[in-house]
Motif scaffolding. Structure first.
Motif, PDB file in Angstrom:
ATOM      1  N   LEU A  36      -3.378   4.235 -13.270  1.00 54.42           N
ATOM      2  CA  LEU A  36      -4.189   5.153 -12.461  1.00 54.42           C
ATOM      3  C   LEU A  36      -4.242   4.713 -11.002  1.00 54.42           C
ATOM      4  CD1 LEU A  36      -7.203   6.132 -14.779  1.00 54.42           C
ATOM      5  CD2 LEU A  36      -4.939   7.129 -14.611  1.00 54.42           C
ATOM      6  N   VAL A  37      -4.439   3.420 -10.773  1.00 56.01           N
ATOM      7  CA  VAL A  37      -4.506   2.924  -9.390  1.00 56.01           C
ATOM      8  C   VAL A  37      -3.152   3.095  -8.701  1.00 56.01           C
ATOM      9  CG1 VAL A  37      -4.905   0.905  -7.922  1.00 56.01           C
ATOM     10  CG2 VAL A  37      -6.406   1.337  -9.856  1.00 56.01           C
ATOM     11  N   GLU A  38      -2.071   2.875  -9.440  1.00 53.51           N
ATOM     12  CA  GLU A  38      -0.733   3.071  -8.867  1.00 53.51           C
ATOM     13  C   GLU A  38      -0.529   4.539  -8.483  1.00 53.51           C
ATOM     14  OE1 GLU A  38       2.961   1.909  -7.398  1.00 53.51           O
ATOM     15  OE2 GLU A  38       1.228   0.684  -7.944  1.00 53.51           O
ATOM     16  N   GLY A  39      -1.043   5.453  -9.300  1.00 56.00           N
ATOM     17  CA  GLY A  39      -0.981   6.878  -8.976  1.00 56.00           C
ATOM     18  C   GLY A  39      -1.637   7.163  -7.630  1.00 56.00           C
ATOM     19  N   ASP A  40      -2.852   6.641  -7.436  1.00 56.84           N
ATOM     20  CA  ASP A  40      -3.578   6.839  -6.172  1.00 56.84           C
ATOM     21  C   ASP A  40      -2.880   6.156  -5.003  1.00 56.84           C
ATOM     22  OD1 ASP A  40      -5.561   8.370  -7.299  1.00 56.84           O
ATOM     23  OD2 ASP A  40      -6.881   6.675  -7.702  1.00 56.84           O
ATOM     24  N   HIS A  41      -2.406   4.939  -5.245  1.00 56.91           N
ATOM     25  CA  HIS A  41      -1.717   4.146  -4.235  1.00 56.91           C
ATOM     26  C   HIS A  41      -0.495   4.903  -3.705  1.00 56.91           C
ATOM     27  CE1 HIS A  41      -0.323  -0.248  -3.283  1.00 56.91           C
ATOM     28  NE2 HIS A  41      -1.059   0.251  -2.330  1.00 56.91           N
TER      29      HIS A  41
END
Length: 362
Positions: A36-41
């Protein structure tokens, strides 16, 4: 729009704490948080923190399993069929991609499909795992039916994304990560919330005719395949969406097409089908990454039709977004998203919450 920024570590830890609060195993919670954080990043905000409440609810209600690990049901040197055991999508995705890479190291290619999986975040996350080993990675998933095929009126295919990642020199790469629908559903929802019309070619009304009214798309209509109408090549997007279904639902023996549960109606298990591939270029012509770098350079150095918008390659917009986050020292979020997720966290007894005080000056 007021934006607040949060460090990578803060968001990751927050998502992990929310997931473990509802009984998710620590390493499963970490797998989800990383995706999820990679998606936002990477700038794909529709597939990051914004979706956390959906995963929390799935585990809370027991519609998604929290115990066990994926199981290999059948395998050969280059292939495997995996039972995802109804676990979180990223747990299944990581297991399958690691297995595909292991096989590709041994025999040049690994092709792994899974049934009984769940929503796994951005497809690109899994394809990109292969880059770390200097391999080509591919990932595909089916999804709830949201797309109306060319000449039809009802939704029978998902947004069925596909991703292909290929390594170039010095850490550079080509990363294609796309839905086979013209746009993601979230984009249509956003326009509806703002009261804006949508561009022609994004979606159709309940009669299967293209519309610019997001409400009609969301109430009885649907998304259209890449290419839009038949006249502008929509049948090619329809074909690609069905190709993804062949690799996912059909090959894995998972749910497929109209049999997959309705989006956001979580009254039964998802049983999604997913496909993960790793290919070792060492088994083919030498000099792969040199040629790959040349191919990227040819395109990035083209004379742009508009001097303000340079020609770029797949994966470049995400790279720019990552740089923006790094320069800022964190990931920018709409304050409303942060506040909403903080409310979810309070309801399950999680603290500390995400900070809302680091306002980004626009």
């Amino acid at each position: 729009i007021s934006l607040t920024w949060t460090s990578h570590v803060e968001v990751q830890s927050f998502i992990e704490r929310c997931m473990t609060a509802v009984g998710t195993k620590q390493h499963h919670a970490r797998s989800l948080a990383e995706v999820l954080v990679e998606g936002d990043h990477r700038g794909h905000y529709s597939h990051g923190l914004n979706r956390m409440d959906m995963y929390v609810k799935d585990v809370q209600t027991g519609i998604c399993a929290k115990d066990g690990e994926p199981v290999v049901e059948k395998e050969s040197a280059a292939t495997a069929l995996v039972d995802g055991q109804n676990l979180l999508g990223p747990v299944v995705g990581n297991f399958c991609m690691n297995l595909a890479i292991k096989k590709a190291k041994e025999v040049g290619i690994g092709w792994v499909v899974a049934h009984s999986s769940n929503h796994y975040g951005i497809a690109g996350y899994y394809a990109m795992q292969a880059l770390k080993e200097n391999m080509i990675g591919m990932s595909f998933t089916n999804t709830s039916p949201l797309v109306v095929p060319t000449r039809a009126k009802e939704c029978t295919l998902g947004t069925n994304p596909m991703s292909v990642a290929a390594p170039a020199k010095d850490g550079d790469s080509f990363v294609l990560d796309m839905a086979t629908s013209a746009v993601a559903l979230g984009k249509v929802e956003l326009h509806e919330r703002r009261g804006d019309p949508i561009p022609e070619g994004w979606g159709c009304d309940p009669q299967g005719k293209l519309t610019t009214d997001p409400k009609r798309v969301l109430t009885g209509g649907g998304l259209v395949p890449i290419g839009g109408s038949e006249a502008t090549g929509g049948y090619k997007g329809y074909g690609l969406g069905m190709m993804v279904e062949v690799f996912c639902g059909i090959l894995a023996g998972a749910q497929y097409s109209k049999y997959i549960r309705t989006w956001k109606v979580t009254d039964r298990v998802a049983n999604l089908g997913q496909c993960f591939v790793a290919i070792n270029p060492e088994n083919f012509a030498p000099g792969f990454s040199d040629r790959m770098s040349d191919l990227l350079s040819i395109h990035r150095n083209l004379d742009p039709s508009d001097p303000d918008t340079p020609v770029i390659a797949a994966g470049d917009p995400e790279r720019m977004n990552i740089k923006k986050c790094e320069d800022m020292g964190g990931i920018p979020y709409h304050i409303s998203v942060v506040k909403y997720m903080n409310e979810c966290a309070k309801n399950i007894g999680v603290k500390p919450l995400l900070p809302c005080d680091k306002i980004v000056s626009n």
